[in-house]
Design a protein around this motif. Structure first.
Motif, short mmCIF file in Angstrom:
data_model
loop_
_atom_site.label_atom_id
_atom_site.label_comp_id
_atom_site.label_asym_id
_atom_site.label_seq_id
_atom_site.Cartn_x
_atom_site.Cartn_y
_atom_site.Cartn_z
N UNK A 1 -5.03 -0.17 -3.74
CA UNK A 1 -4.25 -0.75 -2.67
C UNK A 1 -4.13 0.27 -1.55
N UNK A 2 -3.85 -0.23 -0.36
CA UNK A 2 -3.75 0.64 0.81
C UNK A 2 -2.33 0.59 1.35
N UNK A 3 -1.93 1.69 1.95
CA UNK A 3 -0.64 1.75 2.65
C UNK A 3 -0.86 2.44 3.98
N UNK A 4 -0.17 1.98 5.00
CA UNK A 4 -0.27 2.63 6.30
C UNK A 4 0.57 3.91 6.28
N UNK A 5 0.33 4.77 7.24
CA UNK A 5 1.10 6.01 7.34
C UNK A 5 2.57 5.71 7.62
N UNK A 6 2.82 4.71 8.45
CA UNK A 6 4.21 4.32 8.74
C UNK A 6 4.89 3.83 7.48
N UNK A 7 4.15 3.08 6.66
CA UNK A 7 4.72 2.58 5.41
C UNK A 7 5.05 3.73 4.46
N UNK A 8 4.24 4.78 4.49
CA UNK A 8 4.53 5.96 3.66
C UNK A 8 5.86 6.59 4.06
N UNK A 9 6.13 6.65 5.37
CA UNK A 9 7.41 7.19 5.84
C UNK A 9 8.56 6.31 5.36
N UNK A 10 8.36 4.98 5.45
CA UNK A 10 9.39 4.05 4.98
C UNK A 10 9.59 4.18 3.48
N UNK A 11 8.52 4.45 2.76
CA UNK A 11 8.61 4.61 1.31
C UNK A 11 9.43 5.85 0.96
N UNK A 12 9.23 6.94 1.68
CA UNK A 12 10.05 8.14 1.45
C UNK A 12 11.52 7.84 1.71
N UNK A 13 11.78 7.10 2.76
CA UNK A 13 13.16 6.72 3.08
C UNK A 13 13.74 5.86 1.95
N UNK A 14 12.94 4.93 1.44
CA UNK A 14 13.38 4.09 0.32
C UNK A 14 13.68 4.94 -0.91
N UNK A 15 12.85 5.92 -1.18
CA UNK A 15 13.05 6.78 -2.33
C UNK A 15 14.35 7.57 -2.23
N UNK A 16 14.73 7.96 -1.01
CA UNK A 16 15.99 8.68 -0.82
C UNK A 16 17.18 7.73 -0.93
N UNK B 1 11.37 2.66 -7.59
CA UNK B 1 10.68 2.50 -8.89
C UNK B 1 10.18 1.07 -9.06
N UNK B 2 11.03 0.10 -8.74
CA UNK B 2 10.62 -1.31 -8.85
C UNK B 2 9.44 -1.57 -7.92
N UNK B 3 9.51 -1.06 -6.71
CA UNK B 3 8.42 -1.26 -5.74
C UNK B 3 7.12 -0.63 -6.23
N UNK B 4 7.23 0.49 -6.91
CA UNK B 4 6.05 1.14 -7.47
C UNK B 4 5.38 0.25 -8.52
N UNK B 5 6.17 -0.35 -9.40
CA UNK B 5 5.62 -1.24 -10.43
C UNK B 5 4.99 -2.47 -9.78
N UNK B 6 5.65 -3.01 -8.77
CA UNK B 6 5.11 -4.19 -8.08
C UNK B 6 3.76 -3.87 -7.42
N UNK B 7 3.67 -2.73 -6.76
CA UNK B 7 2.40 -2.34 -6.12
C UNK B 7 1.32 -2.15 -7.17
N UNK B 8 1.69 -1.54 -8.27
CA UNK B 8 0.72 -1.27 -9.34
C UNK B 8 0.11 -2.55 -9.89
N UNK B 9 0.91 -3.61 -9.96
CA UNK B 9 0.46 -4.84 -10.61
C UNK B 9 0.15 -5.99 -9.67
N UNK B 10 0.30 -5.78 -8.34
CA UNK B 10 0.08 -6.91 -7.42
C UNK B 10 -1.38 -7.36 -7.45
N UNK B 11 -1.54 -8.66 -7.31
CA UNK B 11 -2.85 -9.27 -7.40
C UNK B 11 -3.65 -9.01 -6.12
N UNK B 12 -4.92 -8.72 -6.27
CA UNK B 12 -5.79 -8.47 -5.13
C UNK B 12 -5.91 -9.74 -4.30
#
Length: 150
Positions: free
Chosen positions: A48-63, A70-81
Protein backbone atom coordinates in the motif's frame (compact mmCIF):
# COMPACT_ATOMS: atom_id res chain seq x y z
CA UNK A 1 46.30 -36.54 -44.12
CA UNK A 2 42.62 -36.43 -45.19
CA UNK A 3 41.82 -38.47 -42.10
CA UNK A 4 43.49 -35.86 -39.89
CA UNK A 5 41.60 -33.07 -41.64
CA UNK A 6 38.28 -34.89 -41.08
CA UNK A 7 39.11 -35.34 -37.42
CA UNK A 8 40.04 -31.65 -37.12
CA UNK A 9 36.77 -30.61 -38.79
CA UNK A 10 34.89 -32.99 -36.47
CA UNK A 11 36.64 -31.54 -33.41
CA UNK A 12 36.00 -27.98 -34.59
CA UNK A 13 32.31 -28.83 -35.11
CA UNK A 14 32.09 -30.41 -31.64
CA UNK A 15 33.85 -27.40 -30.14
CA UNK A 16 31.43 -25.04 -31.90
CA UNK A 17 28.45 -27.06 -30.61
CA UNK A 18 29.87 -27.09 -27.07
CA UNK A 19 30.35 -23.30 -27.21
CA UNK A 20 26.75 -22.86 -28.40
CA UNK A 21 25.48 -25.12 -25.61
CA UNK A 22 27.59 -23.26 -23.03
CA UNK A 23 26.31 -19.91 -24.30
CA UNK A 24 22.72 -21.14 -24.06
CA UNK A 25 23.34 -22.46 -20.53
CA UNK A 26 24.87 -19.14 -19.45
CA UNK A 27 21.90 -17.24 -20.94
CA UNK A 28 19.45 -19.53 -19.14
CA UNK A 29 21.31 -19.10 -15.85
CA UNK A 30 21.34 -15.30 -16.23
CA UNK A 31 17.59 -15.30 -16.93
CA UNK A 32 16.93 -17.46 -13.86
CA UNK A 33 19.03 -15.09 -11.73
CA UNK A 34 17.14 -12.09 -13.11
CA UNK A 35 13.77 -13.70 -12.33
CA UNK A 36 14.93 -14.69 -8.84
CA UNK A 37 16.14 -11.14 -8.14
CA UNK A 38 12.85 -9.69 -9.39
CA UNK A 39 10.86 -11.98 -7.09
CA UNK A 40 13.22 -11.66 -4.10
CA UNK A 41 11.55 -8.71 -2.38
CA UNK A 42 8.04 -9.37 -3.63
CA UNK A 43 5.54 -9.36 -0.80
CA UNK A 44 2.53 -11.70 -0.99
CA UNK A 45 -0.66 -9.66 -0.79
CA UNK A 46 0.73 -6.59 -2.45
CA UNK A 47 1.61 -3.26 -0.90
CA UNK A 48 0.00 0.00 0.00
CA UNK A 49 1.06 3.59 -0.53
CA UNK A 50 0.84 6.63 1.71
CA UNK A 51 1.48 10.24 0.82
CA UNK A 52 4.05 12.27 2.73
CA UNK A 53 1.26 14.44 4.15
CA UNK A 54 -0.53 11.31 5.35
CA UNK A 55 2.67 10.22 7.11
CA UNK A 56 2.65 13.50 9.06
CA UNK A 57 -1.01 12.94 9.95
CA UNK A 58 -0.17 9.40 11.03
CA UNK A 59 2.51 10.66 13.43
CA UNK A 60 -0.03 13.09 14.85
CA UNK A 61 -2.52 10.22 15.24
CA UNK A 62 0.10 8.13 17.03
CA UNK A 63 0.68 10.94 19.54
CA UNK A 64 -3.01 11.84 20.06
CA UNK A 65 -4.52 8.37 20.15
CA UNK A 66 -2.11 5.40 20.15
CA UNK A 67 -5.03 2.93 20.22
CA UNK A 68 -6.50 4.44 17.05
CA UNK A 69 -3.06 4.28 15.42
CA UNK A 70 -2.86 0.55 16.24
CA UNK A 71 -6.34 -0.09 14.81
CA UNK A 72 -5.44 1.92 11.70
CA UNK A 73 -2.29 -0.15 11.29
CA UNK A 74 -4.29 -3.41 11.32
CA UNK A 75 -6.82 -1.96 8.85
CA UNK A 76 -4.06 -0.89 6.43
CA UNK A 77 -2.39 -4.27 6.74
CA UNK A 78 -5.57 -6.14 5.78
CA UNK A 79 -7.33 -3.72 3.41
CA UNK A 80 -8.35 -5.22 0.10
CA UNK A 81 -6.47 -4.13 -3.02
CA UNK A 82 -8.57 -1.76 -5.11
CA UNK A 83 -11.30 -1.08 -2.55
CA UNK A 84 -9.24 -0.22 0.54
CA UNK A 85 -11.85 -2.11 2.58
CA UNK A 86 -11.63 -4.71 5.30
CA UNK A 87 -14.53 -6.36 7.09
CA UNK A 88 -13.79 -7.23 10.70
CA UNK A 89 -15.66 -7.16 13.99
CA UNK A 90 -14.63 -5.08 17.00
CA UNK A 91 -14.09 -8.25 19.12
CA UNK A 92 -11.77 -9.61 16.40
CA UNK A 93 -9.81 -6.33 16.32
CA UNK A 94 -9.69 -6.38 20.12
CA UNK A 95 -8.29 -9.92 20.07
CA UNK A 96 -5.66 -9.05 17.43
CA UNK A 97 -4.47 -6.01 19.39
CA UNK A 98 -4.98 -7.33 22.94
CA UNK A 99 -7.31 -4.44 23.77
CA UNK A 100 -10.90 -4.28 25.04
CA UNK A 101 -13.78 -3.99 22.55
CA UNK A 102 -14.66 -0.63 24.14
CA UNK A 103 -11.12 0.66 23.45
CA UNK A 104 -11.49 -0.49 19.84
CA UNK A 105 -14.86 1.29 19.57
CA UNK A 106 -13.33 4.56 20.85
CA UNK A 107 -10.38 4.17 18.51
CA UNK A 108 -12.56 3.58 15.45
CA UNK A 109 -14.72 6.57 16.38
CA UNK A 110 -11.57 8.70 16.46
CA UNK A 111 -10.55 7.35 13.03
CA UNK A 112 -13.99 8.13 11.59
CA UNK A 113 -14.12 11.61 13.16
CA UNK A 114 -10.73 12.47 11.64
CA UNK A 115 -11.56 11.03 8.15
CA UNK A 116 -9.03 8.20 8.27
CA UNK A 117 -11.73 5.60 7.66
CA UNK A 118 -15.39 5.23 6.84
CA UNK A 119 -17.44 2.56 8.62
CA UNK A 120 -20.13 0.64 6.82
CA UNK A 121 -22.28 -1.57 9.06
CA UNK A 122 -22.83 -5.13 7.84
CA UNK A 123 -24.91 -6.88 10.50
CA UNK A 124 -22.80 -7.35 13.65
CA UNK A 125 -19.61 -6.60 11.77
CA UNK A 126 -18.08 -3.40 10.49
CA UNK A 127 -16.62 -2.86 7.07
CA UNK A 128 -13.82 -0.32 7.39
CA UNK A 129 -12.86 1.59 4.26
CA UNK A 130 -9.55 3.41 4.49
CA UNK A 131 -9.56 6.89 2.96
CA UNK A 132 -7.62 6.61 -0.31
CA UNK A 133 -6.10 10.05 0.29
CA UNK A 134 -4.40 8.61 3.39
CA UNK A 135 -3.42 5.11 2.25
CA UNK A 136 -4.10 3.19 -0.93
CA UNK A 137 -3.67 -0.47 -1.85
CA UNK A 138 -3.41 -1.22 -5.54
CA UNK A 139 -1.25 -1.56 -8.57
CA UNK A 140 0.85 1.25 -10.05
CA UNK A 141 -1.33 3.79 -11.84
CA UNK A 142 -4.48 2.56 -10.14
CA UNK A 143 -5.94 4.92 -7.57
CA UNK A 144 -9.56 4.14 -6.98
CA UNK A 145 -11.23 3.19 -3.75
CA UNK A 146 -14.69 3.20 -2.23
CA UNK A 147 -14.05 6.18 0.04
CA UNK A 148 -12.19 9.34 -0.92
CA UNK A 149 -12.03 12.67 0.86
CA UNK A 150 -9.63 15.47 1.65
Amino acid sequence: MADDENRMENLELQLSQARALLSHTVDTLQEERRLAAAAKNRVPGGYYMMSRAAEKNLRSLQRENPGAALVFSVLREHMQIGTNAVTISNPALAKILGKSPRTIARATKHLVDHAFVQVIKTGNTNCYVVNEQVAFAGSPGQRKAVFSTT
